[in-house]
Enzyme design. Structure first.
Site, PDB file in Angstrom:
ATOM      1  N   ARG A 167      10.475   0.111   2.003  1.00  0.00           N
ATOM      2  CA  ARG A 167       9.702  -0.720   2.908  1.00  0.00           C
ATOM      3  C   ARG A 167      10.892  -1.777   3.789  1.00  0.00           C
ATOM      4  NH1 ARG A 167       6.654  -6.234   1.444  1.00  0.00           N
ATOM      5  NH2 ARG A 167       5.987  -6.631   3.438  1.00  0.00           N
ATOM      6  N   HIS A 227       7.146  -9.389  10.056  1.00  0.00           N
ATOM      7  CA  HIS A 227       7.474 -10.476   8.859  1.00  0.00           C
ATOM      8  C   HIS A 227       7.871 -11.724   9.308  1.00  0.00           C
ATOM      9  CE1 HIS A 227       8.498  -9.508   4.374  1.00  0.00           C
ATOM     10  NE2 HIS A 227       8.675 -10.711   4.407  1.00  0.00           N
ATOM     11  N   GLU A 280       2.072 -11.075   4.581  1.00  0.00           N
ATOM     12  CA  GLU A 280       1.743 -12.702   3.760  1.00  0.00           C
ATOM     13  C   GLU A 280       1.317 -13.535   5.061  1.00  0.00           C
ATOM     14  OE1 GLU A 280       4.515 -14.055   1.100  1.00  0.00           O
ATOM     15  OE2 GLU A 280       4.116 -12.506  -0.308  1.00  0.00           O
ATOM     16  N   ASN A 305       1.076  -8.601  -2.850  1.00  0.00           N
ATOM     17  CA  ASN A 305       2.354  -8.975  -3.317  1.00  0.00           C
ATOM     18  C   ASN A 305       2.220 -10.120  -4.285  1.00  0.00           C
ATOM     19  OD1 ASN A 305       3.366  -7.744  -0.731  1.00  0.00           O
ATOM     20  ND2 ASN A 305       3.912  -9.486   0.048  1.00  0.00           N
ATOM     21  N   TYR A 359       3.693 -12.373  -7.685  1.00  0.00           N
ATOM     22  CA  TYR A 359       4.995 -12.852  -8.483  1.00  0.00           C
ATOM     23  C   TYR A 359       4.811 -13.460  -9.760  1.00  0.00           C
ATOM     24  CZ  TYR A 359       7.878 -11.434  -4.511  1.00  0.00           C
ATOM     25  OH  TYR A 359       8.449 -10.674  -3.413  1.00  0.00           O
ATOM     26  N   GLU A 382       4.973  -5.867  -3.271  1.00  0.00           N
ATOM     27  CA  GLU A 382       5.999  -6.698  -3.291  1.00  0.00           C
ATOM     28  C   GLU A 382       5.892  -7.345  -4.917  1.00  0.00           C
ATOM     29  OE1 GLU A 382       7.239 -10.169  -1.165  1.00  0.00           O
ATOM     30  OE2 GLU A 382       7.282  -9.103   0.665  1.00  0.00           O
TER      31      GLU A 382
END
Ligand code: NOJ
Length: 508
Positions: free
Chosen positions: A100, A145, A190, A332, A334, A401
Site C-alpha cells: 500500500r 494521503h 483518514e 486503520n 492502533y 493500518e
C-alpha cells in the site's frame, strides 16, 4: 459401547473439539491477505524534484518547524522516490501480498489543477506500480494521503466545495493512467485527521478554525469521496474491475468507569463522533451523519447564536448519493482510550460538541515514543465487532493500518508483541465473532516522517538510517517475525497467553 467408557470418551471428544477450535483461532484463513504500507509525503522525499509542486505539508513543516517534535520535515524523508525498488523488495522478502502506497497529488498536478499534468509524476508511479507487479505483489494505492497541493489550499482547500470537482478531475487522471493495473483503491486516508488540520494546528493546513473548519472540510471530503466512487462506477469499473474504499481511523473508546452510565454514554458518543462521522453516511442503511452529531452540534450552535447548525447538512438526494459508496471497509486501528463525559476545548469546538473527555490509562502498556498508542489488542476486536453490528455483516473489513511506534531500534520486541497480539484478537474477531476480515496491512513498511512527531517516533518493520545519505534500510526483528507469519500462516501459540492477559487489562 461399555457404559463405563461413555464418560471418558465424551471427555476426549470435548477436548478434541476445544483444541481444534483453539488451533483454528491461530491459523489465518485461506486467501487472507498480508501487506505493508507507506505514504508519499512520509517516505518519498524529493519534495521539489522533477516538477513536483508544493503541498500543504511542505508549507506546514517549512513555516512551522515548531509544530514538529524535532523541527524536521519530509523534504528528503526516506528517499523512497529513488529507493522504491528496495521498498517493494522488502514487502516481497516478508512474503506479503499487498504493497500500500500513496500518490502525491502535487507530483501529478503541481498546482492541483487538471490543465497542467506533470508527466514525470505519472512516469514515477507507473514505475512503482510496474515494479510491484513484476514482484508478483498487489498494488494498493491511496489517492490522497494528506498532501494537498498548496495552490488548492490557497483557495480554501477542503473547506471550499469546489475541491470536489478538482479532486474528481485528479482521480480521473489517476484511474486513466493507473487503473489498468491498480485494483485496490483508497480515496482519502483518514479524513478524520485531515479534518483536524482545519479544526486545530497539529496537522496541515493548521487553520485552527475550531468547531467550524473541521466540519466543513469533512463534509466536502465525504462528498468528494462519493463523487469519485460514482465516477469509477460509471466510467471505469466494468473495464478495470477494482475495489474502492476510504480509510477510517478509530481508537477504541472504553468508558472510564464501566459502572457509570454517563461514561458509557460518552463511549457511545465518541464512537459516533470519530468513526460514525464518516462511516455512518457511507456504510449505514439510512445514511447521513449520526443522529447524535446532528442533535448535539445543532443544539450548541443555536444556543450560541448561530442561525444554523455548524454541522453542514446533506440534502436527501445527497444522502442517497453517498450511501453505499464503498466496496469494502478500510480500517486503520492502533490503540484504545478512556472516555468520560465532560467539557474541554474552546467554544465552539469539536471537543465541546462531543462533550467527551479522553484520558489514557497509565496501567495500560503503551508506546514510549507515541504515548497515545496503547498496547490493547482487544480494542481492535471490539471495533471490528462494533462495525459488524452497526453497519451489517455484509461489509468485508480490510485492516489497512495497524502497527507500533518506537525509536527505530532493530531489536523491536515490543512491536513483535504488539503485532502478534493484535493479529490474535483479529483472528478471534474472525473465528469467534464471525466477522469478515479479509486482510491485514502493517503500518508501516519502513521508518518514515511521522507527521508532528517528525522522526522521533517511527513505525517501520524496516529501519531507515536517516543520518546516512543513502538511507540504508535494515530489517528489524518484526520484519523477520512477519516473514515467519506469512510463511507458516500461524501465530505462535505463546502469544495466545499474552493476548489473553492483555485482554484482561483493568478498564478495557
Ligand atoms: C495514520 C496515518 O494514516 C499514517 O500516515 C500515520 O503514520 C499512522 N497513522 C501512525 O500515526
Amino acid at each position: 459401547m461399555e457404559p463405563h467408557m461413555r464418560l471418558p470418551l465424551a471427555i476426549l471428544y470435548l477436548v478434541l473439539i476445544v483444541s481444534a477450535q483453539k488451533n483454528r483461532t491461530f491459523t489465518f484463513p485461506q486467501g487472507f491477505l498480508f501487506g505493508a504500507g507507506t505514504s508519499a509525503y512520509q517516505t518519498e522525499g524529493a519534495h521539489d524534484v522533477d516538477g513536483k509542486g508544493q503541498s500543504i505539508w511542505d508549507t506546514h513543516t517549512h513555516e512551522h518547524p515548531d509544530r514538529i517534535a524535532d523541527g524536521s520535515n519530509g523534504d528528503d524523508a526516506a528517499k523512497s522516490y529513488y529507493k522504491y525498488k528496495e521498498d517493494i523488495e522488502a514487502v516481497k522478502e516478508m512474503g506479503m501480498q499487498i504493497y500500500r502506497f500513496s500518490i502525491s497529488w502535487p507530483r501529478i498536478m503541481p498546482l492541483g489543477l487538471p490543465n497542467i499534468i506533470n508527466q514525470k509524476g505519472i512516469d514515477h508511479y507507473n514505475s512503482v506500480i510496474n515494479e510491484v507487479l513484476s514482484n508478483n505483489l498487489i498494488p494498493m494505492a491511496t489517492i490522497y494521503h494528506w498532501d494537498l497541493p498548496q495552490h488548492l489550499q490557497d483557495l480554501g482547500g477542503f473547506a471550499n466545495d469546489d475541491i470536489i470537482i478538482y479532486y474528481e478531475a485528479y482521480a480521473k487522471v489517476i484511474f486513466e493512467n493507473f487503473g489498468d493495473r491498480v485494483k485496490w483503491w483508497c480515496t482519502i486516508n483518514e479524513p478524520y485527521y485531515q479534518a483536524f488540520g482545519y479544526e486545530g494546528t497539529l496537522f496541515a493546513p493548521g487553520l485552527n478554525s475550531t468547531g467550524i473548519g473541521g466540519y466543513l472540510a469533512a463534509h466536502n471530503m465525504i462528498k468528494a469521496h462519493a463523487r469519485v466512487y460514482h465516477l469509477y462506477e460509471k466510467q471505469y469499473r466494468s473495464k478495470q474491475k477494482g475495489r474502492i474504499s476510504l480509510n477510517m481511523p478509530i481508537d477504541w473508546p472504553a468508558p472510564r468507569d464501566k459502572t457509570s452510565t454517563q461514561d458509557q454514554e460518552a463511549a457511545k458518543i465518541e464512537l459516533e463522533f470519530s468513526l460514525g462521522w464518516f462511516a455512518h453516511p457511507i456504510y449505514s442503511k439510512e445514511g447521513d451523519y449520526p443522529q447524535v452529531m446532528k442533535d448535539r452540534i445543532s443544539n450548541f450552535s443555536l444556543a450560541a447564536g448561530f442561525p444554523f447548525s455548524r454541522l453542514p447538512s446533506f440534502t436527501s438526494a445527497e444522502v442517497e448519493y453517498i450511501r453505499g459508496t464503498a466496496d469494502y471497509f478500510a480500517l486503520n486501528q492502533y490503540g484504545s482510550k478512556h472516555v468520560a463525559k465532560g467539557e474541554q476545548g474552546p467554544d465552539p469546538s469539536f471537543d465541546r460538541d462531543s462533550g467527551v473527555v479522553m484520558t489514557g490509562n497509565k496501567k495500560w502498556p503503551s508506546s514510549r515514543t507515541s504515548k497515545w498508542e496503547t498496547i490493547t489488542p482487544k480494542g481492535l476486536r471490539d471495533i471490528i465487532a462494533w462495525i459488524r453490528k452497526e453497519y451489517g455483516e455484509e461489509w468485508e473489513i480490510l485492516i489497512t493500518e495497524n502497527g507500533f511506534a518506537d525509536g527505530g531500534q532493530l531489536n523491536d520486541t515490543l512491536r513483535v508483541g504488539y503485532l502478534a497480539t493484535y493479529m490474535t484478537d483479529m483472528l478471534k474477531a474472525i473465528y469467534i465473532d464471525k466477522c469478515k476480515v479479509i486482510g491485514y496491512i502493517v503500518w508501516s513498511l519502513i521508518d518514515s516522517f511521522e507527521w508532528m512527531s517528525g522522526y522521533t517516533s517511527t513505525f517501520g518493520l524496516y529501519q531507515v538510517d536517516f543520518k546516512d545519505p543513502e538511507r540504508k534500510r535494515t530489517p528489524k526483528q518484526s520484519a523477520y517475525f512477519m516473514a515467519n507469519i506469512t510463511k507458516t500462516r500461524e501465530i505462535p501459540s505463546f502469544y495466545a497467553i499474552v493476548t489473553n492477559k492483555l485482554d484482561k487489562l483493568e478498564g478495557l
